[in-house]
Design a protein around this motif. Structure first.
Motif, PDB file in Angstrom:
ATOM      1  N   ASN A 518       0.854  -1.191   0.000  1.00 36.93           N
ATOM      2  CA  ASN A 518       0.000   0.000   0.000  1.00 36.93           C
ATOM      3  C   ASN A 518       0.891   1.244   0.000  1.00 36.93           C
ATOM      4  OD1 ASN A 518      -1.802   2.131   0.567  1.00 36.93           O
ATOM      5  ND2 ASN A 518      -3.157   0.762   1.705  1.00 36.93           N
ATOM      6  N   LEU A 519       1.213   1.713  -1.196  1.00 39.03           N
ATOM      7  CA  LEU A 519       2.161   2.814  -1.355  1.00 39.03           C
ATOM      8  C   LEU A 519       1.644   4.107  -0.737  1.00 39.03           C
ATOM      9  CD1 LEU A 519       4.859   3.693  -2.686  1.00 39.03           C
ATOM     10  CD2 LEU A 519       3.535   4.272  -4.716  1.00 39.03           C
ATOM     11  N   PHE A 520       0.341   4.375  -0.856  1.00 36.91           N
ATOM     12  CA  PHE A 520      -0.229   5.630  -0.376  1.00 36.91           C
ATOM     13  C   PHE A 520      -0.185   5.706   1.149  1.00 36.91           C
ATOM     14  CE2 PHE A 520      -2.380   4.237  -4.261  1.00 36.91           C
ATOM     15  CZ  PHE A 520      -1.907   5.213  -5.114  1.00 36.91           C
ATOM     16  N   LEU A 521      -0.485   4.586   1.795  1.00 40.50           N
ATOM     17  CA  LEU A 521      -0.437   4.544   3.256  1.00 40.50           C
ATOM     18  C   LEU A 521       1.007   4.663   3.740  1.00 40.50           C
ATOM     19  CD1 LEU A 521      -2.430   4.377   5.535  1.00 40.50           C
ATOM     20  CD2 LEU A 521      -2.261   1.881   5.492  1.00 40.50           C
ATOM     21  N   ARG A 522       1.907   4.036   3.037  1.00 40.35           N
ATOM     22  CA  ARG A 522       3.333   4.136   3.389  1.00 40.35           C
ATOM     23  C   ARG A 522       3.815   5.578   3.280  1.00 40.35           C
ATOM     24  NH1 ARG A 522       6.023   0.435  -0.728  1.00 40.35           N
ATOM     25  NH2 ARG A 522       7.906   1.426   0.084  1.00 40.35           N
ATOM     26  N   PHE A 523       3.357   6.270   2.249  1.00 42.62           N
ATOM     27  CA  PHE A 523       3.759   7.668   2.077  1.00 42.62           C
ATOM     28  C   PHE A 523       3.258   8.530   3.234  1.00 42.62           C
ATOM     29  CE2 PHE A 523       2.602  11.907   0.174  1.00 42.62           C
ATOM     30  CZ  PHE A 523       3.889  12.428   0.216  1.00 42.62           C
ATOM     31  N   ALA A 524       1.989   8.317   3.630  1.00 41.04           N
ATOM     32  CA  ALA A 524       1.438   9.091   4.751  1.00 41.04           C
ATOM     33  C   ALA A 524       2.244   8.853   6.016  1.00 41.04           C
ATOM     34  CB  ALA A 524      -0.027   8.709   4.970  1.00 41.04           C
ATOM     35  N   GLY A 525       2.608   7.580   6.255  1.00 38.82           N
ATOM     36  CA  GLY A 525       3.412   7.267   7.442  1.00 38.82           C
ATOM     37  C   GLY A 525       4.818   7.826   7.354  1.00 38.82           C
ATOM     38  N   ALA A 526       5.447   7.682   6.187  1.00 39.85           N
ATOM     39  CA  ALA A 526       6.816   8.174   6.008  1.00 39.85           C
ATOM     40  C   ALA A 526       6.890   9.688   6.144  1.00 39.85           C
ATOM     41  CB  ALA A 526       7.346   7.738   4.637  1.00 39.85           C
ATOM     42  N   ALA A 527       5.896  10.392   5.585  1.00 37.16           N
ATOM     43  CA  ALA A 527       5.886  11.850   5.688  1.00 37.16           C
ATOM     44  C   ALA A 527       5.738  12.299   7.138  1.00 37.16           C
ATOM     45  CB  ALA A 527       4.752  12.427   4.841  1.00 37.16           C
ATOM     46  N   THR A 528       4.911  11.593   7.922  1.00 35.46           N
ATOM     47  CA  THR A 528       4.750  11.928   9.340  1.00 35.46           C
ATOM     48  C   THR A 528       6.038  11.655  10.103  1.00 35.46           C
ATOM     49  OG1 THR A 528       2.400  11.373   9.178  1.00 35.46           O
ATOM     50  CG2 THR A 528       3.324  11.577  11.388  1.00 35.46           C
ATOM     51  N   MET A 529       6.712  10.549   9.776  1.00 33.64           N
ATOM     52  CA  MET A 529       8.020  10.248  10.391  1.00 33.64           C
ATOM     53  C   MET A 529       9.000  11.401  10.131  1.00 33.64           C
ATOM     54  SD  MET A 529       8.580   6.854  11.613  1.00 33.64           S
ATOM     55  CE  MET A 529       9.991   6.065  10.885  1.00 33.64           C
ATOM     56  N   ALA A 530       9.046  11.839   8.882  1.00 35.40           N
ATOM     57  CA  ALA A 530       9.969  12.920   8.516  1.00 35.40           C
ATOM     58  C   ALA A 530       9.628  14.208   9.255  1.00 35.40           C
ATOM     59  CB  ALA A 530       9.930  13.147   7.007  1.00 35.40           C
ATOM     60  N   LYS A 531       8.330  14.473   9.436  1.00 35.89           N
ATOM     61  CA  LYS A 531       7.927  15.685  10.164  1.00 35.89           C
ATOM     62  C   LYS A 531       8.353  15.615  11.634  1.00 35.89           C
ATOM     63  CE  LYS A 531       3.676  15.527   8.329  1.00 35.89           C
ATOM     64  NZ  LYS A 531       2.256  15.828   8.038  1.00 35.89           N
ATOM     65  N   ILE A 532       8.364  14.410  12.191  1.00 35.84           N
ATOM     66  CA  ILE A 532       8.849  14.259  13.572  1.00 35.84           C
ATOM     67  C   ILE A 532      10.340  14.580  13.638  1.00 35.84           C
ATOM     68  CG2 ILE A 532       9.301  12.589  15.414  1.00 35.84           C
ATOM     69  CD1 ILE A 532       6.688  11.223  14.703  1.00 35.84           C
ATOM     70  N   PHE A 533      11.107  14.052  12.673  1.00 32.77           N
ATOM     71  CA  PHE A 533      12.550  14.349  12.643  1.00 32.77           C
ATOM     72  C   PHE A 533      12.774  15.856  12.516  1.00 32.77           C
ATOM     73  CE2 PHE A 533      13.021   9.980  10.457  1.00 32.77           C
ATOM     74  CZ  PHE A 533      13.072   9.341  11.680  1.00 32.77           C
ATOM     75  N   LEU A 534      11.998  16.490  11.637  1.00 33.68           N
ATOM     76  CA  LEU A 534      12.141  17.940  11.438  1.00 33.68           C
ATOM     77  C   LEU A 534      11.826  18.685  12.729  1.00 33.68           C
ATOM     78  CD1 LEU A 534      12.623  20.040   9.051  1.00 33.68           C
ATOM     79  CD2 LEU A 534      10.141  20.320   9.080  1.00 33.68           C
ATOM     80  N   ALA A 535      10.770  18.266  13.438  1.00 39.28           N
ATOM     81  CA  ALA A 535      10.381  18.931  14.687  1.00 39.28           C
ATOM     82  C   ALA A 535      11.436  18.764  15.766  1.00 39.28           C
ATOM     83  CB  ALA A 535       9.043  18.373  15.170  1.00 39.28           C
ATOM     84  N   GLN A 536      12.263  17.731  15.645  1.00 33.90           N
ATOM     85  CA  GLN A 536      13.347  17.508  16.606  1.00 33.90           C
ATOM     86  C   GLN A 536      14.624  18.245  16.204  1.00 33.90           C
ATOM     87  OE1 GLN A 536      13.474  13.217  16.399  1.00 33.90           O
ATOM     88  NE2 GLN A 536      12.146  12.972  18.184  1.00 33.90           N
ATOM     89  N   GLY A 537      14.550  19.024  15.127  1.00 36.15           N
ATOM     90  CA  GLY A 537      15.722  19.760  14.663  1.00 36.15           C
ATOM     91  C   GLY A 537      16.623  18.952  13.755  1.00 36.15           C
ATOM     92  N   LYS A 538      16.179  17.756  13.353  1.00 36.13           N
ATOM     93  CA  LYS A 538      16.999  16.872  12.513  1.00 36.13           C
ATOM     94  C   LYS A 538      16.555  17.013  11.060  1.00 36.13           C
ATOM     95  CE  LYS A 538      17.140  13.637  16.404  1.00 36.13           C
ATOM     96  NZ  LYS A 538      16.678  12.304  16.904  1.00 36.13           N
ATOM     97  N   SER A 539      16.773  18.183  10.498  1.00 32.27           N
ATOM     98  CA  SER A 539      16.271  18.475   9.156  1.00 32.27           C
ATOM     99  C   SER A 539      16.930  17.610   8.089  1.00 32.27           C
ATOM    100  CB  SER A 539      16.473  19.956   8.827  1.00 32.27           C
ATOM    101  OG  SER A 539      17.836  20.311   8.939  1.00 32.27           O
ATOM    102  N   ALA A 540      18.244  17.392   8.208  1.00 29.61           N
ATOM    103  CA  ALA A 540      18.950  16.584   7.204  1.00 29.61           C
ATOM    104  C   ALA A 540      18.413  15.154   7.204  1.00 29.61           C
ATOM    105  CB  ALA A 540      20.451  16.593   7.484  1.00 29.61           C
TER     106      ALA A 540
END
Length: 797
Positions: A518-540
């Motif tokens: 399920n590519l679409f569900l994976r994308f939603a999860g991956a994007a949220t994961m990335a937003k958590i990293f960004l919120a922690q200051g881990k932009s790279a």
């Protein structure tokens, strides 16, 4: 005007080639007909002190001429006319055994042939192409002066933009201007037809009947493989036919990766016009039907639809669309197929539950809510027909549940109620509901295809029940959905211990979605994961994670790629990657002047932020107002919060205090109801001055919520202090050439030195500088130099 008369000599190009010849024994120049290879290069060198021997690949005494070279430079024109291996080998041997100081320039319409590759591999040969021969705006101006044509300063640039740097078309334009005709769309069309007549004489009439026929059969297709040639043309010697075209024009080329032939744009347009002129409508339609059948058999639905539609074969169009609706997940295909659905008659649509479903979804996606509801009623009426067979009734009811769960404009309350009703019917009547994509291709679920913000209020017991319901209604398509929703909810609330638990839930959900592909569900999860990293200051880490995910997206889900690029751009705004943001704004961002397409909802919101970053507050205000109205109409609570917050930032920058305070207060009050922190705090430095003034004064939410919100906003502002900082007048909206020139200005180079380095005329450099002064907000070169030094220091850092 004779071929060489009044053509502007490209002295800089000849000097460049002389420099190349210091290092290379052979220069191979490939450009199709009309680029001036002979007049500019061959005749240009003939007039220089260097001099040259010019021989032609089609002349009868080619071998003798090659043996009797007397000048240090030999130019072989019309290389593509060297047909026999004997002549080709003589050229190769002539180059090999020539004196060390002997040099060759080979002019051809076709890409470099295999027998010359060894010279390139050994570093003796340099390839060049038509880019060398393109006329610049300055050269067009020189040509007009030589022809005694009066013109405005912007005329050469207008000509360049209209026809590119193609010398033949520019020469034709100039001849008409010399007769007093004005530049306008009508003249451009006249020039195009003159060019096509030129192709008739210099190309079409030189080919065999077999080649002419093959070209007319293939005219409608920009790209095609040998299978299509066989289907349309018959059992001709394909390789020989295609080879004859490729070897004599350069307008047909072969993509070795995709194993497809393709026409260059202008020649493809020429062939289409000639097919329309020479063939009857009946013959064109029959050709398109045959092509449609070929594409259908090979699984290329989009090409099949295009061909059948062009042929007026609406029955096949409807048949393919019904099958496409059944096979597709999430309806992301509608952006590409919408025109074909709209081409069907109402009677055709009403005869199929799949087509009715598609029309309801299309209407909703393009913000035609009432129209969508009408189609939804049509589907209910279809399912309620008394004379309908049980099999057709069940099929219609399955699509009805599919719509009620998927339509973007329906409310969250309807979703929960419909989901439970669907579960009961699936168990009782063995319904199999077509696959549902709750994400809508968005980088999250809460604001995906439907607004599911109400789920943020649910407890763990609800999600346990939800998982069982999804197993019945969505089957494999729902695996991982509950974990990803819960992970996203924890992220949005952003409490101290939430990030670890959220990451664990998201990881588990993504793993389950991977098992079911399920590519679409994976994308939603991956994007949220990335937003958590960004919120922690881990932009790279956040950006690398999403870029690696991009490798797993196949070519057809363009919506996913578009939304992925948008979220990467938003992250680039945090890190100050100016080039990436400006490039996305110019080339990738959706055009809000077109009808609003809600599948691009996230992209529109990122574009509004881009406008704020560029200091284009009026543009941001217009786009955000449209998005706010859409969110209200479609019951998008989270979207309303986000647009009102961005509107508050916009009004704050416009100095409209009452409006920004009202919008800010509304946004925070709504977010507080759902204990949502991230929807506000993600704007960090951009929202910090507003929050600093408002949160301590106003009784918004609980004291604990306000304190936690302010702490998180402050944290994000520290991580990304330049986020959405206006760049108006900072030069970050400069284009590539402008940035190059600015860098050289910063190094102290004068206009002439810059022009030589970049291969641009003095007038062009002056024009660029004039535009740059305006963009940078400076008045002269001294101020420009200071601004350049400042900017490049910032950009490098």
């Amino acid at each position: 005007m004779p071929q060489d008369e009044k053509i502007v000599p490209k002295k800089a190009l000849l000097q460049k080639y002389r420099d190349f010849l210091e290092q290379y024994k052979v220069i191979y120049v490939q450009a199709h007909t009309g680029w001036g290879k002979t007049s500019v290069i061959a005749n240009g060198f003939a007039k220089t002190q260097m001099g040259c021997d010019i021989i032609n690949g089609g002349q009868e005494d080619f071998s003798e001429a090659l043996r009797n070279l007397s000048k240090p430079l030999c130019i072989v024109d019309d290389m593509h006319r060297l047909k026999t291996t004997v002549l080709q080998n003589e050229l190769v041997q002539g180059i090999i055994h020539s004196p060390p100081e002997q040099r060759f320039i080979l002019l051809s319409r076709i890409p470099i042939p295999g027998y010359l590759r060894p010279f390139e591999l050994t570093g003796q040969l340099l390839q060049r192409n038509s880019d060398d021969l393109k006329l610049t705006a300055a050269e067009i101006g020189d040509l007009l002066l030589r022809m005694n044509i009066s013109f405005n300063s912007d005329t050469p640039l207008l000509m360049l933009e209209a026809v590119g740097g193609y010398p033949l078309r520019i020469k034709m334009l100039a001849l008409h201007m010399a007769r007093g005709e004005s530049l306008n769309q009508q003249l451009y069309e006249v020039i195009k037809q003159e060019l096509f007549s030129w192709y008739d004489i210099h190309l079409m009439e030189t080919w065999s009947d077999n080649v002419k026929n093959a070209l007319l059969y293939l005219a409608p297709f920009e790209r095609f493989d040998t299978g299509l040639v066989l289907m349309l043309v018959g059992s001709l010697d394909i390789k020989k036919t295609m080879g004859e075209i490729m070897d004599t024009s350069g307008f047909l080329q072969y993509d070795t990766v995709k194993r497809e032939y393709f026409f260059l744009d202008i020649f493809h347009e020429y062939l289409v016009s000639r097919q329309q002129l020479l063939w009857s409508e009946e013959k064109r339609n029959r050709n398109d039907e045959n092509a449609g059948l070929y594409f259908e058999l090979t699984g290329d639905v989009m090409q099949a639809l295009k061909c059948y539609s062009r042929a007026g074969f609406s029955e096949k169009v409807a048949e393919l669309l019904i099958q496409d609706t059944r096979d597709s997940i999430g309806f992301i295909q509608y952006h590409n197929t919408r025109e074909y659905y709209l081409s069907l008659s109402r009677e055709q649509i009403l005869s199929s539950p799949e087509l009715i479903t598609a029309m309801s979804m299309i209407s909703s996606l393009w913000c035609r809510r009432e129209e969508s509801n009408e189609w939804l009623k049509c589907l209910k009426d279809y399912a309620g027909q008394k004379n309908l067979s049980e099999k057709k009734r069940i099929n219609a009811e399955e699509w009805l549940f599919h719509l009620r769960l998927s339509l973007p404009h329906l409310t969250q309350h309807d979703f929960s109620k419909t989901l439970e009703e669907a579960r009961k019917q699936c168990q009782k009547r063995h319904l199999v509901i077509p696959q549902i994509d709750v994400t809508g291709g968005q980088p999250g679920i809460l604001n995906g295809r439907r607004d599911l913000i109400e789920l943020t209020r649910m407890d763990s017991a609800y999600f346990r029940r939800l998982e069982k319901t999804l197993d019945v209604v969505m089957g494999a398509g729902g695996k991982g959905l509950v974990e990803i929703i819960q992970g996203e909810i924890l992220f949005e609330k952003w409490k101290d211990a939430n990030s670890t638990e959220a990451l664990m839930l998201l990881t588990a959900g993504i793993r389950k979605a991977e098992v079911t592909d399920n590519l679409f569900l994976r994308f939603a999860g991956a994007a949220t994961m990335a937003k958590i990293f960004l919120a922690q200051g881990k932009s790279a880490m956040a950006m690398d994670y999403l870029k690696s995910f991009n490798l797993h997206i196949p070519e057809h889900p363009k919506l996913l790629k578009k939304n992925l690029q948008a979220i990467l751009t938003q992250m680039a705004m945090c890190t100050g990657a100016a080039g990436e943001v400006e490039e996305w704004m110019e080339e990738e961002a959706p055009d809000e002047q077109q009808p609003l397409y809600i599948a691009y909802g996230h992209c529109y919101m990122v574009k509004a932020r881009g406008y704020l970053r560029q200091g284009r507050n009026a543009n941001a205000l217009t786009l955000l107002t449209d998005m706010h109205n859409y969110c209200i109409e479609y019951h998008r609570i989270r979207g309303i919060i986000e647009t009102e917050l961005l509107l508050a930032i916009t009004f704050y920058r416009l100095g409209e205090e009452e409006k920004w305070q009202r919008c800010f207060k509304n946004a925070v009050e709504k977010a507080a109801k759902y204990d949502d922190i991230r929807v506000i705090s993600a704007e960090g430095a951009a929202v910090f001055p507003l929050a600093e003034q408002m949160l301590e004064k106003c009784d918004i939410g609980t004291e604990q919520y306000r304190k936690r919100l302010m702490e998180t906003i402050r944290e994000q502002a520290v991580y990304y202090p330049g986020y959405l900082k206006s760049t108006r007048g900072t030069g970050e909206t400069l284009r590539e050439n402008e940035r190059k020139i600015l860098r050289l200005v910063a190094q102290g180079l004068n206009n002439e030195e810059i022009g030589k380095l970049l291969g641009l005329s003095l007038n062009t450099i002056k024009t660029y500088l004039k535009n740059m002064y305006h963009k940078l907000g400076v008045k002269n070169r001294v101020e420009c130099s200071k601004k350049a030094a400042e900017l490049f220091g910032n950009w490098e850092n």
